[in-house]
Design a protein around this motif. Structure first.
Motif, short mmCIF file in Angstrom:
data_model
loop_
_atom_site.label_atom_id
_atom_site.label_comp_id
_atom_site.label_asym_id
_atom_site.label_seq_id
_atom_site.Cartn_x
_atom_site.Cartn_y
_atom_site.Cartn_z
N THR A 124 19.86 50.78 52.61
CA THR A 124 19.01 49.95 51.76
C THR A 124 18.36 48.74 52.45
N THR A 125 17.30 48.24 52.16
CA THR A 125 16.88 47.07 52.30
C THR A 125 17.01 46.22 51.06
N ARG A 126 17.69 44.81 51.16
CA ARG A 126 17.73 44.13 49.81
C ARG A 126 16.61 43.38 49.71
N VAL A 127 16.13 43.46 48.42
CA VAL A 127 14.99 42.87 47.98
C VAL A 127 15.18 42.19 46.48
N THR A 128 14.35 41.19 46.23
CA THR A 128 14.11 40.84 44.96
C THR A 128 13.09 41.20 44.09
N SER A 129 13.44 41.30 42.84
CA SER A 129 12.17 41.75 42.00
C SER A 129 11.28 40.51 41.79
N GLY A 130 9.93 40.72 42.05
CA GLY A 130 8.78 39.78 41.95
C GLY A 130 8.76 38.84 43.22
N GLN A 131 9.53 39.17 44.23
CA GLN A 131 9.33 38.36 45.53
C GLN A 131 8.20 38.56 46.20
N SER A 132 7.53 37.49 46.82
CA SER A 132 6.63 37.87 47.72
C SER A 132 7.06 38.49 48.94
N TYR A 133 6.28 39.59 49.65
CA TYR A 133 6.86 40.35 50.56
C TYR A 133 5.93 41.03 51.61
N GLY A 134 5.98 40.98 52.74
CA GLY A 134 5.19 41.52 53.95
C GLY A 134 5.69 42.96 53.99
N PHE A 135 4.64 43.89 53.54
CA PHE A 135 4.98 45.22 53.83
C PHE A 135 4.34 45.73 55.25
N ARG A 136 5.15 46.18 56.31
CA ARG A 136 4.76 46.25 57.52
C ARG A 136 4.54 47.76 57.99
N TRP A 137 3.37 47.96 58.46
CA TRP A 137 3.30 49.33 59.46
C TRP A 137 2.98 49.10 60.75
#
Length: 205
Positions: A105-118
């Motif tokens: 898994t990738t650790r993330v935080t609920s509601g955080q700004s995030y860059g979804f990369r393709w």
């Protein structure tokens, strides 16, 4: 749900104005019917984990992570339940195998700004990108189904026929109200073919 709309002209100006970060790349497009291929690597998708050899026993997807192509129209159409992560390709069925809920898994935080990369090996005229997340209480030991997902995407990026750069980042926010292990399903809908591309990313909130 957040929706970002991108005008077709001027594409780069429209992208900047709407706060969607697109990293410039070299276009490989030739004729309008050129094949299109791509996958997500942030958060890292199952097909990229296979290509990186982080996960073993992946079958042919390890050599072509960009090829998870299925019919578009999700969730009304597209790959059948239980075959969503593979785009409905039996040769990529390892992507649908939950492996007992043990995919990295990738650790993330609920509601955080995030860059979804393709990452694209061939881009294409695009309708939109949509990002879905699993419901609270879903079972990560079972293959992904529509019923396991929140019904609406938490992020939609409309392209209106424009072509993404070869490396493309969609700046958005992780869904709120999530804890524990979840899956993010990214769907890239091609504008001028009947197809879309699918990428499943396992995350830990």
């Amino acid at each position: 749900m957040r929706t970002v709309r991108m005008p077709t002209i001027p594409r780069r100006a429209g992208i900047a104005a709407l706060g969607v970060s697109i990293v410039a790349g070299v276009s490989l497009l030739g004729a309008p019917n050129a094949s299109s291929h791509g996958y997500t690597d942030t958060p890292i998708s199952r097909q990229k984990l296979c290509a990186n050899k982080t996960v073993a026993d992946c079958g042919p997807i390890q050599w072509e992570p960009q090829s998870v192509e299925g019919f578009k129209g999700f969730p009304a159409a597209g790959p059948a339940d239980g075959a969503i992560c593979s785009g409905g390709h039996s040769e990529f069925a390892q992507l649908d195998d939950p492996r007992g809920g043990a995919w990295p898994t990738t650790r993330v935080t609920s509601g955080q700004s995030y860059g979804f990369r393709w990452q694209f090996t061939a881009n294409h005229s695009t309708t939109d990108f949509k990002y879905y997340v699993t419901r609270n209480g879903w079972d990560p030991t079972k293959p992904l189904t529509r019923a396991a997902l929140d019904p609406q995407p938490f992020l939609t990026v409309a392209y209106n026929g424009a072509r993404p750069a070869m490396t493309t980042v969609h700046q958005g926010a992780m869904p709120s109200g999530k804890t524990g292990r979840h899956m993010i399903l990214a769907v890239w809908t091609v504008n001028d073919t009947p197809m879309a591309f699918y990428a499943c990313s396992d995350v830990q909130f």
